[in-house]
Scaffold this motif. Structure first.
Motif, mmCIF file in Angstrom:
data_model
loop_
_atom_site.group_PDB
_atom_site.id
_atom_site.type_symbol
_atom_site.label_atom_id
_atom_site.label_comp_id
_atom_site.label_asym_id
_atom_site.label_seq_id
_atom_site.Cartn_x
_atom_site.Cartn_y
_atom_site.Cartn_z
ATOM 1 N N SER A 166 0.829 -1.206 0.000
ATOM 2 C CA SER A 166 0.000 0.000 0.000
ATOM 3 C C SER A 166 0.864 1.256 0.000
ATOM 4 O O SER A 166 0.560 2.245 -0.698
ATOM 5 C CB SER A 166 -0.920 -0.007 1.218
ATOM 6 N N TYR A 168 3.873 1.501 -1.222
ATOM 7 C CA TYR A 168 4.462 1.618 -2.552
ATOM 8 C C TYR A 168 3.468 2.269 -3.530
ATOM 9 O O TYR A 168 3.841 3.125 -4.342
ATOM 10 C CB TYR A 168 4.884 0.238 -3.071
ATOM 11 N N GLN A 169 2.215 1.824 -3.438
ATOM 12 C CA GLN A 169 1.202 2.405 -4.320
ATOM 13 C C GLN A 169 1.003 3.881 -4.009
ATOM 14 O O GLN A 169 0.858 4.708 -4.926
ATOM 15 C CB GLN A 169 -0.119 1.645 -4.149
ATOM 16 N N GLN A 172 3.886 5.703 -5.483
ATOM 17 C CA GLN A 172 3.734 5.795 -6.936
ATOM 18 C C GLN A 172 2.746 6.906 -7.298
ATOM 19 O O GLN A 172 2.997 7.685 -8.236
ATOM 20 C CB GLN A 172 3.232 4.452 -7.484
ATOM 21 N N ASN A 173 1.655 6.980 -6.549
ATOM 22 C CA ASN A 173 0.665 8.039 -6.804
ATOM 23 C C ASN A 173 1.262 9.414 -6.521
ATOM 24 O O ASN A 173 1.011 10.378 -7.259
ATOM 25 C CB ASN A 173 -0.572 7.814 -5.941
#
Length: 285
Positions: A166, A168-169, A172-173
């Motif tokens: 989560s 990492y996501q 990324q966002n």
């Protein structure tokens, strides 16, 4: 064939009406008197200024604008700030710091240890998961057993994997958003450059406006001097023209005119030709 007069003389007198002659003579005398009083016309020329000067309020406003312009030109005041914005690609110090932070995020690599806040939350979640597994194992009498250790590793491992994924996501966002914001901030910087340039020029434009007002006043003052010069030069001719107009007008009212023309031939009159016959046959007699 003679008979009758062949020549007729007519005298016409164009003298003014006798009753009006004293008034005409008075007018001529007065015109001569006025001309003699100011033959060059210089006394009739207004030599004062017709230029309206600046009002006190206008001069105060001009002085205020001039002081503001000088105080914000040549690197002073806002001109220095605008110059810094231009030198920094269209950003002030605060915007430049935000740009650097955004750029760092946009160019960053994922690092699980880069976010201390996430590490703290992760450790708290792992600790809570261990406590939950330990309590369950203790209640079942399996605390310390292989099953207990396997459940503990599985629970904590799954929790860690989900939270790291989560995070990492989220990173990324954040990086995608930072790249988008970086593009928009670049566009904003270009717009800021134009605004800063206009602000940098504004003091000079204010000074030019004040200069134009002073030039306008100087032009009107010079035109006023030229008006006086021309009026003085033309005054004598104007006076002479006025006197001449009075004299010419009055002179046209007098004088006499004499006109001679052939008379009628009695013979033609007797024949019925009259004056028409005189025109047609006069050359025969």
């Amino acid at each position: 064939m003679s008979g009758g007069s062949k020549q007729q003389t007519t005298t016409t007198n164009n003298a003014p009406w006798k009753a009006a002659q004293p008034a005409l003579q008075l007018g001529l005398n007065q015109a001569q008197k006025l001309f003699n009083q100011d033959p060059t016309g210089q006394k009739s020329v207004y030599t004062g200024s017709t230029v309206v000067p600046w009002s006190q309020q206008t001069k105060q406003a001009m002085g205020g604008m001039e002081n503001i312009a000088f105080g914000n030109a040549g690197g002073r005041g806002t001109s220095g700030e605008y110059r810094d914005i231009i030198n920094q690609g269209g950003f002030n110090d605060a915007q430049k710091a935000a740009l650097n932070n955004t750029q760092a995020t946009a160019n960053s690599n994922f690092d699980i240890n880069a976010n201390p806040a996430f590490q703290q939350v992760l450790q708290q979640a792992q600790s809570a998961a261990r406590d939950s597994v330990n309590l369950s194992a203790g209640g079942a009498g399996r605390y310390g057993s292989g099953v207990h250790q396997g459940n503990l590793a599985s629970e904590v491992g799954d929790l860690t994997s989900r939270m790291v994924g989560s995070e990492y996501q989220n990173w990324q966002n954040r990086r995608d958003a930072a790249n988008s914001n970086l593009f928009n901030m670049g566009q904003q910087g270009i717009g800021n450059l134009g605004t800063a340039y206009q602000g940098l020029r504004q003091p000079a434009q204010d000074l030019m406006q004040i200069g134009a007002m002073n030039e306008d006043l100087a032009t009107r003052q010079m035109n006023d001097k030229l008006r006086i010069f021309n009026d003085k030069n033309n005054a004598g001719w104007n006076q002479l023209g006025r006197l001449n107009a009075i004299a010419s007008g009055a002179g046209a009212l007098g004088g006499s005119q004499t006109q001679s023309q052939p008379g009628q031939n009695p013979f033609l009159t007797a024949l019925g030709y009259g004056t028409t016959g005189l025109g047609l046959l006069g050359g025969l007699f």
